[in-house]
Scaffold this motif. Structure first.
Motif, PDB file in Angstrom:
ATOM      1  N   ILE A  16       0.812  -1.227   0.000  1.00 42.48           N
ATOM      2  CA  ILE A  16       0.000   0.000   0.000  1.00 42.48           C
ATOM      3  C   ILE A  16       0.841   1.270   0.000  1.00 42.48           C
ATOM      4  CG2 ILE A  16      -1.885  -1.175   1.175  1.00 42.48           C
ATOM      5  CD1 ILE A  16      -1.108   0.342   3.704  1.00 42.48           C
ATOM      6  N   ASN A  17       2.163   1.153   0.137  1.00 42.56           N
ATOM      7  CA  ASN A  17       3.076   2.303   0.058  1.00 42.56           C
ATOM      8  C   ASN A  17       2.710   3.406   1.055  1.00 42.56           C
ATOM      9  OD1 ASN A  17       4.588   1.177  -2.093  1.00 42.56           O
ATOM     10  ND2 ASN A  17       3.017   1.830  -3.538  1.00 42.56           N
ATOM     11  N   ALA A  18       2.504   3.021   2.293  1.00 43.15           N
ATOM     12  CA  ALA A  18       2.168   4.000   3.329  1.00 43.15           C
ATOM     13  C   ALA A  18       3.368   4.885   3.644  1.00 43.15           C
ATOM     14  CB  ALA A  18       1.693   3.287   4.596  1.00 43.15           C
ATOM     15  N   THR A  60       1.264  11.015  11.486  1.00 45.82           N
ATOM     16  CA  THR A  60       0.292  11.010  10.390  1.00 45.82           C
ATOM     17  C   THR A  60       0.669   9.911   9.401  1.00 45.82           C
ATOM     18  OG1 THR A  60      -0.080  13.381  10.611  1.00 45.82           O
ATOM     19  CG2 THR A  60      -0.783  12.354   8.561  1.00 45.82           C
ATOM     20  N   ILE A  61      -0.260   8.988   9.191  1.00 42.98           N
ATOM     21  CA  ILE A  61      -0.059   7.905   8.224  1.00 42.98           C
ATOM     22  C   ILE A  61      -0.877   8.226   6.980  1.00 42.98           C
ATOM     23  CG2 ILE A  61      -0.236   5.429   7.796  1.00 42.98           C
ATOM     24  CD1 ILE A  61      -0.288   5.004  10.809  1.00 42.98           C
ATOM     25  N   LYS A  62      -0.228   8.225   5.831  1.00 45.26           N
ATOM     26  CA  LYS A  62      -0.919   8.483   4.570  1.00 45.26           C
ATOM     27  C   LYS A  62      -0.777   7.285   3.642  1.00 45.26           C
ATOM     28  CE  LYS A  62      -0.674  13.536   4.528  1.00 45.26           C
ATOM     29  NZ  LYS A  62      -0.268  14.731   3.754  1.00 45.26           N
ATOM     30  N   VAL A  63      -1.913   6.851   3.116  1.00 46.73           N
ATOM     31  CA  VAL A  63      -1.938   5.761   2.139  1.00 46.73           C
ATOM     32  C   VAL A  63      -2.410   6.360   0.813  1.00 46.73           C
ATOM     33  CG1 VAL A  63      -2.906   3.511   1.550  1.00 46.73           C
ATOM     34  CG2 VAL A  63      -2.451   4.082   3.944  1.00 46.73           C
ATOM     35  N   PRO A  64      -1.602   6.291  -0.245  1.00 47.05           N
ATOM     36  CA  PRO A  64      -1.955   6.974  -1.494  1.00 47.05           C
ATOM     37  C   PRO A  64      -3.119   6.318  -2.236  1.00 47.05           C
ATOM     38  CG  PRO A  64       0.019   5.650  -1.799  1.00 47.05           C
ATOM     39  CD  PRO A  64      -0.312   5.581  -0.334  1.00 47.05           C
ATOM     40  N   GLU A  65      -3.707   7.091  -3.113  1.00 45.09           N
ATOM     41  CA  GLU A  65      -4.792   6.596  -3.969  1.00 45.09           C
ATOM     42  C   GLU A  65      -4.230   5.639  -5.012  1.00 45.09           C
ATOM     43  OE1 GLU A  65      -8.407   8.467  -6.741  1.00 45.09           O
ATOM     44  OE2 GLU A  65      -6.950   9.763  -5.749  1.00 45.09           O
ATOM     45  N   THR A  66      -5.006   4.638  -5.355  1.00 49.13           N
ATOM     46  CA  THR A  66      -4.626   3.685  -6.401  1.00 49.13           C
ATOM     47  C   THR A  66      -5.695   3.677  -7.481  1.00 49.13           C
ATOM     48  OG1 THR A  66      -5.748   1.810  -5.349  1.00 49.13           O
ATOM     49  CG2 THR A  66      -3.468   2.256  -4.672  1.00 49.13           C
ATOM     50  N   ASP A  67      -5.549   2.781  -8.422  1.00 54.09           N
ATOM     51  CA  ASP A  67      -6.539   2.698  -9.499  1.00 54.09           C
ATOM     52  C   ASP A  67      -7.929   2.391  -8.975  1.00 54.09           C
ATOM     53  OD1 ASP A  67      -4.589   3.235 -11.327  1.00 54.09           O
ATOM     54  OD2 ASP A  67      -4.231   1.143 -11.870  1.00 54.09           O
ATOM     55  N   HIS A  68      -8.025   1.596  -7.906  1.00 57.84           N
ATOM     56  CA  HIS A  68      -9.331   1.166  -7.415  1.00 57.84           C
ATOM     57  C   HIS A  68      -9.663   1.678  -6.023  1.00 57.84           C
ATOM     58  CE1 HIS A  68      -9.368  -2.573 -10.292  1.00 57.84           C
ATOM     59  NE2 HIS A  68      -9.361  -1.422 -10.922  1.00 57.84           N
ATOM     60  N   GLU A 111      -6.006   8.551   5.289  1.00 58.34           N
ATOM     61  CA  GLU A 111      -5.087   9.187   6.234  1.00 58.34           C
ATOM     62  C   GLU A 111      -5.537   8.887   7.652  1.00 58.34           C
ATOM     63  OE1 GLU A 111      -3.872  13.237   5.402  1.00 58.34           O
ATOM     64  OE2 GLU A 111      -4.096  13.757   7.529  1.00 58.34           O
ATOM     65  N   ALA A 112      -4.605   8.605   8.518  1.00 60.30           N
ATOM     66  CA  ALA A 112      -4.904   8.328   9.924  1.00 60.30           C
ATOM     67  C   ALA A 112      -3.855   8.999  10.796  1.00 60.30           C
ATOM     68  CB  ALA A 112      -4.927   6.819  10.187  1.00 60.30           C
ATOM     69  N   LYS A 113      -4.281   9.399  11.985  1.00 64.31           N
ATOM     70  CA  LYS A 113      -3.370  10.024  12.943  1.00 64.31           C
ATOM     71  C   LYS A 113      -3.287   9.156  14.195  1.00 64.31           C
ATOM     72  CE  LYS A 113      -4.047  14.746  11.326  1.00 64.31           C
ATOM     73  NZ  LYS A 113      -2.678  14.891  10.781  1.00 64.31           N
ATOM     74  N   VAL A 114      -2.068   8.880  14.618  1.00 63.93           N
ATOM     75  CA  VAL A 114      -1.821   8.049  15.793  1.00 63.93           C
ATOM     76  C   VAL A 114      -1.036   8.882  16.802  1.00 63.93           C
ATOM     77  CG1 VAL A 114      -0.801   5.923  16.661  1.00 63.93           C
ATOM     78  CG2 VAL A 114      -1.768   5.983  14.349  1.00 63.93           C
ATOM     79  N   LYS A 115      -1.570   8.988  18.003  1.00 65.34           N
ATOM     80  CA  LYS A 115      -0.898   9.761  19.044  1.00 65.34           C
ATOM     81  C   LYS A 115      -0.048   8.822  19.897  1.00 65.34           C
ATOM     82  CE  LYS A 115      -3.050  13.255  20.742  1.00 65.34           C
ATOM     83  NZ  LYS A 115      -3.970  14.140  21.502  1.00 65.34           N
ATOM     84  N   VAL A 116       1.213   9.160  20.010  1.00 65.07           N
ATOM     85  CA  VAL A 116       2.147   8.373  20.815  1.00 65.07           C
ATOM     86  C   VAL A 116       2.566   9.223  22.017  1.00 65.07           C
ATOM     87  CG1 VAL A 116       4.335   7.135  20.878  1.00 65.07           C
ATOM     88  CG2 VAL A 116       2.975   7.151  18.774  1.00 65.07           C
ATOM     89  N   ARG A 117       2.276   8.724  23.201  1.00 62.71           N
ATOM     90  CA  ARG A 117       2.650   9.415  24.441  1.00 62.71           C
ATOM     91  C   ARG A 117       3.875   8.725  25.042  1.00 62.71           C
ATOM     92  NH1 ARG A 117      -2.906   9.045  24.128  1.00 62.71           N
ATOM     93  NH2 ARG A 117      -4.040  11.034  24.322  1.00 62.71           N
ATOM     94  N   VAL A 118       4.925   9.485  25.247  1.00 59.52           N
ATOM     95  CA  VAL A 118       6.153   8.953  25.841  1.00 59.52           C
ATOM     96  C   VAL A 118       6.248   9.497  27.266  1.00 59.52           C
ATOM     97  CG1 VAL A 118       8.644   8.746  25.673  1.00 59.52           C
ATOM     98  CG2 VAL A 118       7.259   8.852  23.587  1.00 59.52           C
ATOM     99  N   LYS A 119       6.055   8.616  28.247  1.00 54.83           N
ATOM    100  CA  LYS A 119       6.053   9.033  29.648  1.00 54.83           C
ATOM    101  C   LYS A 119       7.483   9.173  30.180  1.00 54.83           C
ATOM    102  CE  LYS A 119       3.562   5.681  31.296  1.00 54.83           C
ATOM    103  NZ  LYS A 119       2.734   4.892  32.245  1.00 54.83           N
ATOM    104  N   PRO A 120       7.650   9.972  31.229  1.00 56.90           N
ATOM    105  CA  PRO A 120       8.990  10.113  31.827  1.00 56.90           C
ATOM    106  C   PRO A 120       9.447   8.805  32.477  1.00 56.90           C
ATOM    107  CG  PRO A 120       7.533  11.916  32.494  1.00 56.90           C
ATOM    108  CD  PRO A 120       6.669  10.883  31.831  1.00 56.90           C
ATOM    109  N   ILE A 121      10.740   8.701  32.669  1.00 56.95           N
ATOM    110  CA  ILE A 121      11.292   7.541  33.369  1.00 56.95           C
ATOM    111  C   ILE A 121      11.023   7.692  34.870  1.00 56.95           C
ATOM    112  CG2 ILE A 121      13.083   7.145  31.655  1.00 56.95           C
ATOM    113  CD1 ILE A 121      15.035   8.599  33.497  1.00 56.95           C
TER     114      ILE A 121
END
Length: 364
Positions: A219-221, A251-259, A264-274
């Protein structure tokens, strides 16, 4: 007279310069709306029976690709022969051309040929024509340079010039030599059945990880981080490396294809302190406890709590340290209260959120 002819010719040639996406206006919901009737006997005729949302183009070795080749509603086109001629079908945005069908609904096996629509400049005028594309099987043993040399030789023989510009690539469907009724069918592009990753929480110091391990390979994301100081990643593989504490939106983007449509999707990553480590805790007097710890310099500060029991069911004192560099403080204990344990945790403010590290507990 020559001046008038020159102006008319220039106007016709300039009218050709229309964006490809504007050739199709809007697709109908009925997928069998369009009918193209072909009659190869005598002087063949090609009819545009209904609608203006789809246009067909006729090409052969002697016809230039120009405005006169555009088939319009209610117009009959006559040719001496239909052999070696073809149709190029262009679907509107959000649709794709599914092929030609007969009246019974059976799909006709018409092999497409990849062609490059080109523009040639000769004597100051634009001429439109087409060439077989380099990825055509006819040139499988050619190098790209040899292919270009062959095309230049062809254009030199045809137009007297060899310079050309490829405007776009499309597919040509050969017309059957026998009488046929073709129903071009269009399908609406659909979303893929993809399961995007959900928001996730990590700890500073965790190893590198793949944001979307189940991503289909074809899918060439592409991936992009909103905060490279928190999370850096590979734009094509989605491999993430934790660089700091805080929040990063990928931000993840998946391009358009012939069919398929683009997604597009957004994923939030939280990095907590040590976790902050307590070095010592001692009573200065009955009302004061002196606490020392190893600070987390990437955090925004620390929160400290004192309790009258080791399970922290009853908190008797709280204190917030607003500097990551601070490594010691004094906690005031209320009168008549007995402190049996203290705990500390780092926090990080990022993107309007407050992230907490794990507690470190010290029993007195």
């Amino acid at each position: 007279m020559n001046r008038k002819l020159l102006i008319t010719t220039a106007a016709l040639l300039l009218a050709v310069i229309i964006p490809v996406t504007s050739w199709a206006l809007s697709m109908p919901k009925d997928l069998l709306t369009y009918t193209v009737s072909l009659n190869a006997s005598g002087s063949g005729q090609l009819y545009w029976n209904y609608g203006k949302n789809m246009e067909f183009f006729l090409c052969n070795g002697s016809d230039s690709y120009n405005q006169n080749c555009r088939i319009k509603k209610g117009t009959s086109y006559k040719f001496s022969t239909l052999v070696d001629r073809g149709i190029i079908a262009k679907a509107d945005n959000g649709w794709y051309f599914d092929g030609f069908y007969d009246k019974a609904g059976a799909k006709l096996l018409m092999e497409p040929v990849n062609i490059d629509v080109i523009r040639v400049t000769t004597d100051g005028f634009y001429i439109y024509d087409y060439l077989l594309s380099f990825d055509n099987t006819a040139y499988k043993n050619y190098t790209k340079k040899r292919y270009q040399d062959e095309m230049k030789k062809y254009l030199r023989n045809l137009y007297g010039v060899s310079r050309y510009k490829v405007l776009f690539q499309t597919k040509l469907y050969n017309i059957p030599p026998k009488t046929a009724s073709l129903y071009p069918r269009f399908q609406k592009k659909s979303l893929r059945k993809l399961t995007f990753p959900k928001d996730m929480t990590k700890m500073y110091g965790d190893p590198a990880f793949n944001l979307w391990p189940d991503c289909p390979k074809d899918i060439n994301a592409s991936y992009k981080s909103s905060n490279s100081k928190v999370l850096s990643l590979d734009k094509t593989s989605g491999l993430c490396k934790i660089k700091g504490e805080g929040v990063a939106t990928i931000t993840i983007k998946v391009p358009e294809t012939d069919h398929n449509l683009a997604e597009e999707a957004k994923v939030k990553v939280r990095v907590k302190p040590i976790a902050v480590s307590i070095l010592s805790a001692r009573r200065k007097d009955t009302k004061t406890i002196e606490l020392k710890w190893k600070p987390d310099l990437k955090s925004s500060g620390c929160e400290i709590e004192a309790a009258s029991d080791t399970k922290f069911s009853k908190i008797i004192a709280k204190k917030t340290v607003g500097s990551a560099k601070t490594a010691a403080t004094k906690i005031m204990i209320p009168k008549n209260a007995i402190c049996k344990a203290v705990r500390i945790r780092a926090y990080k403010r990022s993107c309007g959120e407050k992230l907490y590290g794990a507690y470190d507990i010290y029993h007195l």
